[in-house]
Design a protein around this motif. Structure first.
Motif, mmCIF file in Angstrom:
data_model
loop_
_atom_site.group_PDB
_atom_site.id
_atom_site.type_symbol
_atom_site.label_atom_id
_atom_site.label_comp_id
_atom_site.label_asym_id
_atom_site.label_seq_id
_atom_site.Cartn_x
_atom_site.Cartn_y
_atom_site.Cartn_z
ATOM 1 N N ASN A 123 0.796 -1.227 0.000
ATOM 2 C CA ASN A 123 0.000 0.000 0.000
ATOM 3 C C ASN A 123 0.831 1.280 0.000
ATOM 4 O O ASN A 123 0.259 2.371 -0.084
ATOM 5 N N LEU A 124 2.144 1.168 0.123
ATOM 6 C CA LEU A 124 2.983 2.358 0.255
ATOM 7 C C LEU A 124 4.052 2.388 -0.838
ATOM 8 O O LEU A 124 4.863 1.477 -0.951
ATOM 9 N N THR A 125 4.042 3.464 -1.623
ATOM 10 C CA THR A 125 4.995 3.642 -2.720
ATOM 11 C C THR A 125 5.687 5.001 -2.579
ATOM 12 O O THR A 125 5.031 6.016 -2.309
ATOM 13 N N VAL A 126 6.993 4.986 -2.747
ATOM 14 C CA VAL A 126 7.763 6.242 -2.766
ATOM 15 C C VAL A 126 8.396 6.385 -4.143
ATOM 16 O O VAL A 126 8.647 5.397 -4.857
ATOM 17 N N SER A 127 8.671 7.624 -4.533
ATOM 18 C CA SER A 127 9.240 7.880 -5.857
ATOM 19 C C SER A 127 10.078 9.147 -5.820
ATOM 20 O O SER A 127 9.918 10.006 -4.948
ATOM 21 N N ALA A 128 10.980 9.258 -6.773
ATOM 22 C CA ALA A 128 11.851 10.426 -6.864
ATOM 23 C C ALA A 128 12.313 10.608 -8.299
ATOM 24 O O ALA A 128 12.431 9.627 -9.055
ATOM 25 N N SER A 129 12.581 11.838 -8.659
ATOM 26 C CA SER A 129 13.114 12.113 -9.994
ATOM 27 C C SER A 129 13.888 13.422 -9.984
ATOM 28 O O SER A 129 13.715 14.265 -9.094
ATOM 29 N N ILE A 130 14.744 13.555 -10.955
ATOM 30 C CA ILE A 130 15.420 14.820 -11.215
ATOM 31 C C ILE A 130 15.270 15.094 -12.701
ATOM 32 O O ILE A 130 15.564 14.242 -13.541
ATOM 33 N N LEU A 131 14.766 16.267 -13.015
ATOM 34 C CA LEU A 131 14.409 16.626 -14.387
ATOM 35 C C LEU A 131 15.313 17.726 -14.916
ATOM 36 O O LEU A 131 15.808 18.574 -14.161
ATOM 37 N N ASP A 132 15.513 17.717 -16.213
ATOM 38 C CA ASP A 132 16.226 18.788 -16.916
ATOM 39 C C ASP A 132 17.640 19.007 -16.401
ATOM 40 O O ASP A 132 18.065 20.140 -16.162
#
Length: 517
Positions: free
Chosen positions: A309-318
């Motif tokens: 039930n628990l999701t984490v996410s991350a990103s770096i753009l440009d």
């Protein structure tokens, strides 16, 4: 001496504010509300690892339109006032009272000309061609105070002290051609990335690091009184000393440090015909617009399911840059063309010996008149410089072109994205928390967004969001996916006091097979 006219500068400021309005996208190439809406592919603009449930093909141009208006200080009513009265909006006390010491305007325009994505086994591929424009500016409250006071009281030029340093503007425009790839490494971890070839349209960086002026100069009436002096006004030591002290108190200072760097094909810095050949105008020819530079960018993202039930996410753009060609680059600088008039300069030769003064008052009067002529001439030069018609015009700044000896680089406005979501009701309902930090110039922009997402079917998703920073917590967002149509906003319009308002419209058609589970 001379009259001052402020309307050209007020139009410049008003034009910039309206340019920001009509550009229609402040601090967002994406819609935060879409981040946890699993049925829509638009969330991949925030994280390339967040693959949709099915492939897509965006209808060209209208497949992704994002429009936002916002400011740190101006609200909707201020914007309407600027449009209605671009010459005098800065004289409105309510407008001035709402301004902060530094007022930031950040504009981003992002349009997908063509984009599509599809599944190939467990891999998701995507391509896109889009236009991007980032505009950031800082305008100080002292600028508007200066405009208001100088427009009302002409004599302020003669006895004033103003510091309107710190105005900044940055523009970065380019075309992006991207190729994206995402893959589910296992049932918990998905990674994604996008590489982008960048075709630079133009870049401009203007910094007015210092524009400071102060003056205490004689009025026209006082100069006439000097002209009408007779021998009886200079025949004693006390009278001459009084005049000398008055001259010593006169002064005028203008300090300018400004720099303009531009890499735009079609943009020309026009120079005066005669030396010292200051910049006299900026001309832009649309027909000469072309590719002024080339660059590279990359987006990286990941999503990890800590538990069911628990999701984490991350990103770096440009992450990336554009290198602008030397041939398209023009540079102008102003840091050695100030004015510094000191009253003591105009007391040279005036006798201090009482015997000399009393013996030949005519000689003393002649010396004072000669100094007065110099003072009047130099004071007129100062007035012509600071109030020649436009206040912050080319005459005041006196920018001079420099030869571009090499190419120059500009970085993209990178964004760091962090998200966490907790699913309920067999993941049909999701509660999400999202943080975005965009490294714009001249100011970094951050946002915290809370959202609730209901996604019973792939073709039907709805989300409610609340972003606390850019709208000062006074707005909310909505997102709706209904078949091929997506509608959304991060900042709902709630009346004339709204500082940030936006809307997102996307139209796409399904492409290929559904996501393999």
């Amino acid at each position: 001496m001379v009259s001052c006219k402020l309307s050209p500068l007020s139009k410049l400021i008003g034009a910039f504010c309206m340019m920001s309005i009509w550009a229609l996208s402040v601090n967002a190439q994406f819609l935060r509300t879409s981040y946890f809406m699993e049925g829509t592919h638009y969330r991949m603009q925030l994280n390339p690892a967040l693959t949709p449930t099915r492939g897509y093909f965006n209808i060209p141009v209208i497949g992704s339109i994002n429009a936002t208006v916002g400011s740190t200080s101006l609200d909707y009513q201020d914007i309407i006032d600027i449009i209605d009265d671009s010459d005098n909006f800065y004289t409105n006390p309510k407008f001035l009272n709402r301004l902060k010491d530094k007022n930031h305007i950040n504009v981003n325009v992002a349009t997908e000309i063509l984009s599509a994505g599809w599944y190939k086994g467990k891999n998701f591929w995507s391509v896109n061609v889009g236009l991007r424009t980032d505009i950031g500016a800082t305008l100080t409250k002292s600028m508007f105070d200066f405009l208001n006071e100088m427009d009302v009281i002409e004599d302020n030029w003669l006895n004033s002290a103003y510091d309107i340093s710190g105005q900044k503007m940055n523009v970065n425009a380019y075309t992006e051609v991207g190729l994206g790839y995402a893959r589910a490494i296992n049932s918990r971890l998905t990674v994604g990335g996008r590489v982008k070839a960048l075709l630079g349209i133009g870049n401009m960086n203007l910094r007015m690091n210092e524009v400071r002026m102060s003056a205490n100069l004689p009025s026209d009436a006082r100069i006439n009184e000097f002209r009408n002096m007779g021998l009886d006004d200079v025949n004693t030591e006390a009278k001459v000393n009084a005049l000398r002290n008055e001259f010593n108190n006169y002064h005028a200072l203008l300090a300018v440090d400004a720099r303009l760097e531009s890499s735009f094909k079609g943009l020309n810095l026009e120079e005066e015909v005669n030396e010292p050949r200051y910049i006299s105008d900026i001309d832009f020819e649309n027909k000469d617009l072309g590719i002024a530079g080339y660059g590279f960018g990359i987006d990286l993202g990941a999503s990890y399911k800590i538990m069911d039930n628990l999701t984490v996410s991350a990103s770096i753009l440009d992450l990336g840059f554009i290198s602008w060609s030397k041939g398209s680059t023009q540079i102008a600088n102003a840091n050695a063309s100030g004015i510094d008039l000191k009253g003591s300069t105009y007391t040279a030769g005036i006798p201090t010996d009482p015997a000399v003064i009393e013996a030949d008052p005519q000689a003393t009067l002649d010396i004072i008149e000669a100094n007065l002529n110099r003072l009047e001439s130099d004071a007129q030069g100062y007035m012509d410089r600071v109030s020649g018609g436009d206040v912050l015009d080319y005459e005041l700044l006196q920018l001079r072109k420099e030869e571009a000896t090499k190419s120059r680089k500009s970085s993209l406005a990178s964004t760091v994205v962090l998200g966490a979501e907790y699913g309920l009701l067999d993941n049909k309902l999701g509660l999400g928390l999202l943080s975005t930090t965009r490294f714009m110039k001249p100011q970094t922009l951050s946002e915290i967004t809370f959202s609730a997402n209901y996604r019973p079917k792939n073709w039907f998703n709805v989300a409610l969001s609340y972003s606390v920073i850019q709208s000062a917590g006074k707005s909310f967002g909505l997102g709706l996916k209904l078949g091929p149509v997506f509608l959304g906003t991060d900042y709902m319009f709630l009346g004339k006091d709204s500082k940030t308002v936006n809307g997102f419209v996307g139209i796409s058609v399904p492409l290929g097979k559904r996501k393999t589970t």
